[in-house]
Design an enzyme around this catalytic site. Structure first.
Site, PDB file in Angstrom:
ATOM      1  N   SER A 222       0.840  -1.199   0.000  1.00  0.00           N
ATOM      2  CA  SER A 222       0.000   0.000   0.000  1.00  0.00           C
ATOM      3  C   SER A 222       0.875   1.248   0.000  1.00  0.00           C
ATOM      4  CB  SER A 222      -0.902   0.010   1.236  1.00  0.00           C
ATOM      5  OG  SER A 222      -0.139   0.301   2.396  1.00  0.00           O
TER       6      SER A 222
ATOM      7  N   LYS B   5       0.395  -0.376  15.404  1.00  0.00           N
ATOM      8  CA  LYS B   5      -0.966  -0.587  15.912  1.00  0.00           C
ATOM      9  C   LYS B   5      -1.590  -1.841  15.299  1.00  0.00           C
ATOM     10  CE  LYS B   5      -3.849   2.139  12.763  1.00  0.00           C
ATOM     11  NZ  LYS B   5      -4.917   3.144  12.691  1.00  0.00           N
ATOM     12  N   ASP B   6      -0.993  -2.355  14.209  1.00  0.00           N
ATOM     13  CA  ASP B   6      -1.508  -3.562  13.559  1.00  0.00           C
ATOM     14  C   ASP B   6      -0.809  -4.835  14.029  1.00  0.00           C
ATOM     15  OD1 ASP B   6      -3.207  -1.990  12.031  1.00  0.00           O
ATOM     16  OD2 ASP B   6      -1.739  -1.743  10.425  1.00  0.00           O
TER      17      ASP B   6
ATOM     18  N   ARG C 213     -12.468  -0.367  17.699  1.00  0.00           N
ATOM     19  CA  ARG C 213     -12.307   0.668  18.734  1.00  0.00           C
ATOM     20  C   ARG C 213     -13.088   1.917  18.361  1.00  0.00           C
ATOM     21  NH1 ARG C 213      -9.347   5.207  18.474  1.00  0.00           N
ATOM     22  NH2 ARG C 213      -8.236   4.427  16.640  1.00  0.00           N
ATOM     23  N   ARG C 214     -12.868   2.426  17.135  1.00  0.00           N
ATOM     24  CA  ARG C 214     -13.558   3.656  16.727  1.00  0.00           C
ATOM     25  C   ARG C 214     -15.064   3.450  16.674  1.00  0.00           C
ATOM     26  NH1 ARG C 214      -9.182   4.406  12.038  1.00  0.00           N
ATOM     27  NH2 ARG C 214      -7.618   5.687  13.115  1.00  0.00           N
TER      28      ARG C 214
ATOM     29  N   ARG D  66     -13.455  -0.550   5.001  1.00  0.00           N
ATOM     30  CA  ARG D  66     -12.033  -0.900   4.987  1.00  0.00           C
ATOM     31  C   ARG D  66     -11.376  -0.467   3.695  1.00  0.00           C
ATOM     32  NH1 ARG D  66     -12.312  -6.206   6.451  1.00  0.00           N
ATOM     33  NH2 ARG D  66     -10.687  -6.771   4.980  1.00  0.00           N
TER      34      ARG D  66
ATOM     35  N   ARG E 269     -10.671   4.605   0.896  1.00  0.00           N
ATOM     36  CA  ARG E 269     -11.678   5.171   1.804  1.00  0.00           C
ATOM     37  C   ARG E 269     -12.136   6.551   1.335  1.00  0.00           C
ATOM     38  NH1 ARG E 269      -9.920   3.046   7.833  1.00  0.00           N
ATOM     39  NH2 ARG E 269      -8.548   1.393   7.101  1.00  0.00           N
TER      40      ARG E 269
ATOM     41  N   CYS F  17      -7.687  -7.786  17.578  1.00  0.00           N
ATOM     42  CA  CYS F  17      -8.566  -6.989  16.729  1.00  0.00           C
ATOM     43  C   CYS F  17     -10.029  -7.249  17.063  1.00  0.00           C
ATOM     44  CB  CYS F  17      -8.292  -7.298  15.259  1.00  0.00           C
ATOM     45  SG  CYS F  17      -8.591  -9.012  14.851  1.00  0.00           S
TER      46      CYS F  17
END
Length: 321
Positions: A19, A95-96, A143-144, A161, A167, A254
């Site tokens: 990405s 964070k992943d 979380r969000r 996603r 996005r 997750c």
């Protein structure tokens, strides 16, 4: 270690996903290593590795991660390539990353941490507070989603996603009226202007390790260990040791909505954390401060405190949600 340094003939192989953000992080790692050892960019080879997560169909792209395998979807093939010698190091968004590494691998190098905040992104609205009731908000983060449902139960939250570009295209197509991204990712892509407003941690506590890049290596590779030590940011490492201990003590994955942030304070470190049910109906938050050296112990202590406040079966209910 001059004779062991990589060269254009024997480049250090840096593994990454493909990405735009993953590539930006790999290039930052390469540039920091090149500067530290006065090497040309050609002494490094950036190797793009397609992970299981990258190969999912577009149908799967809108299903929650927990239904298709979790965080390991985005690391498994990269780590296998490192264990087999196909690459020398791997660059990850921390964070992943799961809290445990496969046997034979180490994660002990972190680059200076970027902006930890979430970014509110919308083509029509200036802030989260400005969203009319019933607005569709897209996010892939459990979380969000839970934080939104707790703070704005009048909004419709949907699975959303894809990389930053995907996005933004969904917003243009009217799939949702707003979404959230990490400020760190936008800044690394030179796209900070995409954020209508950064969201203060007091309003939306970020994910554990948000904004941090970690570099994974083989545990027995002393040459690479010495090179990575030259670019390791100690303060980021101290903050992440605290946050990831908090996550590990919660058995965080997750599948569990968790926010956590450690910052330097007059006492040394201040750790804030929260756990939530997916529907936002139950939230437990707290904080601890103490010496930097106590960071991991603080993480464990805060996790135990929040779990002690939660009703029995809190995380079972989370995972069923």
């Amino acid at each position: 270690m001059t004779h062991d340094l990589p060269s254009p003939d024997r480049p250090l192989k840096i593994g990454t996903r493909g990405s735009p953000l993953a590539l930006a992080q790999a290039h930052e790692t390469r540039d920091r290593l090149a500067a530290a050892f006065e090497l040309p960019a050609e002494a490094f080879d950036i190797v793009v590795i397609k992970t299981t997560g990258d190969n999912r169909s577009m149908i799967d792209a809108d299903r929650p991660l927990k239904e298709i395998g979790g965080k390991g979807l985005f690391t498994k093939e990269i780590e296998e390539a490192m264990l087999s010698g196909g690459i020398d190091i791997a660059v990850h968004s921390m964070k992943d990353m799961p809290v445990d590494q496969p046997e034979g691998l180490m994660l002990d190098c972190y680059l200076p941490r970027e902006d930890v905040r979430d970014a509110f992104v919308s083509l029509a609205h200036a802030s989260l507070a400005d969203l009319p009731a019933g607005t569709v908000v897209g996010t892939s983060s459990l979380r969000r989603r839970a934080q939104l449902r707790a703070r704005r139960p009048d909004l419709e939250v949907v699975e959303f996603r894809g990389n930053v570009q995907t996005r933004l295209k969904k917003l243009e197509d009217g799939v949702a009226g707003a979404t959230f991204l990490a400020m760190a990712g936008l800044r690394r892509l030179g796209m900070a202007e995409v954020a209508r407003a950064p969201i203060a941690p007091e309003d939306m506590l970020p994910a554990v390790a948000q904004g941090a890049i970690g570099i994974e290596r083989r545990a027995d590779d002393d040459r690479v260990a010495e090179m990575l030590a030259a670019i390791h940011d100690r303060e980021t490492g101290e903050r992440l040791a605290c946050e990831r201990a908090f996550l590990a003590a919660l058995d965080g994955s997750c599948e569990t909505p968790i926010g956590g942030l450690a910052e330097f304070s007059p006492e040394g470190l201040r750790l804030r954390g929260e756990i939530l049910r997916p529907d936002g109906s139950e939230v437990h938050a707290g904080e601890l401060s103490g010496p930097v050296s106590d960071g991991p112990a603080m993480g464990v202590a805060l996790a135990k405190e929040l779990l002690g406040r939660a009703k029995p079966g809190f995380f079972e209910a989370v995972q069923a949600g």
